[in-house]
Structure formats: structure tokens, C-alpha cells
Design an enzyme around this catalytic site. Structure first.
Site, PDB file in Angstrom:
ATOM      1  N   ASP A  94       0.863  -1.181   0.000  1.00 28.61           N
ATOM      2  CA  ASP A  94       0.000   0.000   0.000  1.00 28.61           C
ATOM      3  C   ASP A  94       0.900   1.233   0.000  1.00 28.61           C
ATOM      4  OD1 ASP A  94      -2.036   1.779   0.110  1.00 28.61           O
ATOM      5  OD2 ASP A  94      -2.809   1.160   2.060  1.00 28.61           O
ATOM      6  N   ALA A  95       1.319   1.608  -1.209  1.00 30.72           N
ATOM      7  CA  ALA A  95       2.315   2.664  -1.364  1.00 30.72           C
ATOM      8  C   ALA A  95       1.747   3.915  -2.023  1.00 30.72           C
ATOM      9  CB  ALA A  95       3.493   2.148  -2.199  1.00 30.72           C
ATOM     10  N   LYS A  96       0.608   3.775  -2.697  1.00 30.54           N
ATOM     11  CA  LYS A  96      -0.083   4.887  -3.370  1.00 30.54           C
ATOM     12  C   LYS A  96       0.877   5.696  -4.239  1.00 30.54           C
ATOM     13  CE  LYS A  96      -3.670   5.117   0.171  1.00 30.54           C
ATOM     14  NZ  LYS A  96      -3.102   4.132   1.123  1.00 30.54           N
ATOM     15  N   ARG A  97       1.619   4.976  -5.087  1.00 29.49           N
ATOM     16  CA  ARG A  97       2.568   5.624  -5.971  1.00 29.49           C
ATOM     17  C   ARG A  97       1.861   6.138  -7.231  1.00 29.49           C
ATOM     18  NH1 ARG A  97       5.314   5.101  -1.665  1.00 29.49           N
ATOM     19  NH2 ARG A  97       7.488   4.458  -1.733  1.00 29.49           N
TER      20      ARG A  97
END
Length: 271
Positions: free
Chosen positions: A94-97
Site C-alpha cells: 500500500d504505497a499509493k505511488r
């Protein structure tokens, strides 16, 4: 991991639970702080106690990046442990890149190749050329932020643009991208009433649904409007499971909370 392998695990375990590994050193049991790597020690205990009850784990990378190189190393140990001991379990970074092509390619390599995650969350705001580099990786999924569970979601996501809500435009446009079959989507559990409309646009895609538990989302409502013939849902619970206790029994307490959700899911799947 392929979508079909994930579906097989869901049916086998009678669960579509994802456990969020968001480790805050201020919240974990104090005795773990004496460990050489408190973050990994906590994660390992949670995984050992809950792996039979869930089909996915989702570390939010911010909770590791905040602790510098030691945090990043703990994330590496955690994903290695999962891939070695429980390769059948789906893993989500869950890095929301999300950035221009070259950068997105490097982000994808970091999470898919170096760390070995099955999927990564990506923000769609920069459009096609910021997402497609993630989609080129075989048997890996890109989980696009569609309609999130936070209050600020109403600032942009539900605003109408040329007569259609922005989140719906994201869903429709993303289907035209190359390798779009590798897409999943984030839809918050607190937005369950929107799921019927979402399923009109993406009837078969898997949805990662945070917000059940601590954020007040309702599992039954999410399933009523969002479930497909192949389930199509990964329900995430983080704080509600991993911080069920701050005492020595923290892992057992986490397992008990996970079991509660798994039994609810089993009942839903049987009807």
C-alpha cells in the site's frame, strides 16, 4: 499471483479478508521494543496467528518509511517471510505511488521485482502514462485508487466533470489502458452505497475495500452491493485486528478478531 490463484484461496479458506500491517511502535506491546527488530517481530507474530484466516496482507509503506532504513529493512523481512512461508497468500504494497513513466517503472521494479509483492496501490491522477508501466508486469496487479474512504474523497472524487463523477471517469478510462486486466481498484467500505454504480462500470474486477471495522464500514453492505460470482472483494482491516490487544496476548487477540470477520465472510459465501 494470478487472479485465479487468489480466487482459489478465497474459496479454500472461505475468507476474503486482508490484514493491514500498519505498524506503529507507539501502539505495539512494549515488550517487543526490546527485540532487535520490533516491527518484524510484531508482524511475524500477527502473521503466524492469522495466516489461516486471511488471503492477503497489506503493509502500508508509510509505517515503514517513517522509521528510515530500519523500517525499510523490516518491510523487506516481512515480505520475504510471507513469500517463503506462505506463498499462497496475496501481498499488497500500500504505497499509493504514481508518477511519469520512467519513475513509475522504477516504482514498479521496487515493489514487484526487488521486494516481490503481488500488487501495489497507485494513484490515477497523472493518468495513463503514469499507470501503464505498472501494468506491464506479468501476474502482478495494480490497485488503482477509485473511491476512497476518507472525508476528503468528496473534494475531488465525487465532483462531476462533464456530467459524470470523476471517480466514474477514472474507472471508465482505466479500462482502455493497455493490460487493464491487471487492474484492481480501491473502494472504501464507508462508500458502500456507491458500489452498485461501480459494478455497472467494472462488473468483474477485484476491489480492495478498506474501512471495515475502525473506520465504521459495514461488511454486509459492502458484500450486498459489491460481491461478484468470483467474490471480487478483498476486505481490509488493519487497526481493528492488529491492535486488538497491547498485552502479551496481542497475537491471539488479533487472531480472534480475524476469526470473527472470517466467520462472517464464510456465512456470506454460503448464502
Amino acid at each position: 499471483m494470478t487472479t485465479q490463484q487468489l480466487i482459489t484461496q478465497i474459496k479454500k479458506k472461505q475468507s476474503f479478508l486482508c490484514v493491514g500491517l500498519d505498524v506503529d511502535l507507539n501502539k505495539i506491546p512494549q515488550h517487543l521494543l526490546e527485540e532487535e527488530d520490533p516491527i518484524f517481530a510484531f508482524n511475524k507474530a500477527i502473521i503466524d496467528a492469522t495466516h489461516q484466516l486471511c488471503v492477503a496482507y497489506k503493509p502500508n509503506t508509510a509505517f515503514y518509511e517513517a522509521y528510515g532504513i530500519k523500517g525499510w529493512q523490516a518491510l523487506g523481512k516481512t515480505i520475504n517471510y510471507l513469500n517463503d512461508k506462505h506463498p499462497e497468500i496475496y501481498t499488497i504494497a500500500d504505497a499509493k505511488r504514481g508518477d511519469i513513466g520512467n519513475t513509475s517503472t522504477m516504482y514498479a521494479k521496487a515493489f514487484f521485482e526487488d521486494l516481490g509483492f503481488d500488487s501495489v496501490t497507485v494513484a490515477p491522477y497523472m493518468g495513463k502514462d503514469s499507470v501503464e508501466p505498472f501494468l506491464t508486469f506479468k501476474d502482478k496487479h495494480t490497485i488503482l485508487l477509485a473511491l476512497t474512504s476518507n472525508q476528503g474523497a468528496f473534494d475531488f472524487q465525487t465532483k462531476q466533470v462533464e456530467g459524470i463523477e470523476l471517480y466514474k471517469q477514472v474507472l471508465k478510462t482505466s479500462k482502455t489502458w493497455e493490460n487493464s486486466e491487471n487492474l484492481m481498484y480501491v473502494v472504501g467500505a464507508t462508500k458502500a452505497e456507491y458500489l452498485a454504480d461501480i459494478r455497472q462500470i467494472i462488473p468483474d474486477s477485484f476491489l480492495l475495500v478498506p474501512g471495515v471495522g475502525a473506520q465504521g464500514g459495514n461488511l454486509q453492505d459492502v458484500c450486498k452491493y459489491g460481491m461478484t460470482d468470483n467474490v471480487g472483494l478483498l476486505i481490509n482491516s488493519s487497526r481493528g485486528i492488529i491492535y486488538a490487544s497491547q498485552n502479551d496476548d496481542f497475537a491471539q487477540a488479533a487472531a480472534a478478531k480475524a476469526k470473527e470477520l472470517q466467520l462472517q465472510m464464510k456465512e456470506i459465501l454460503e448464502h
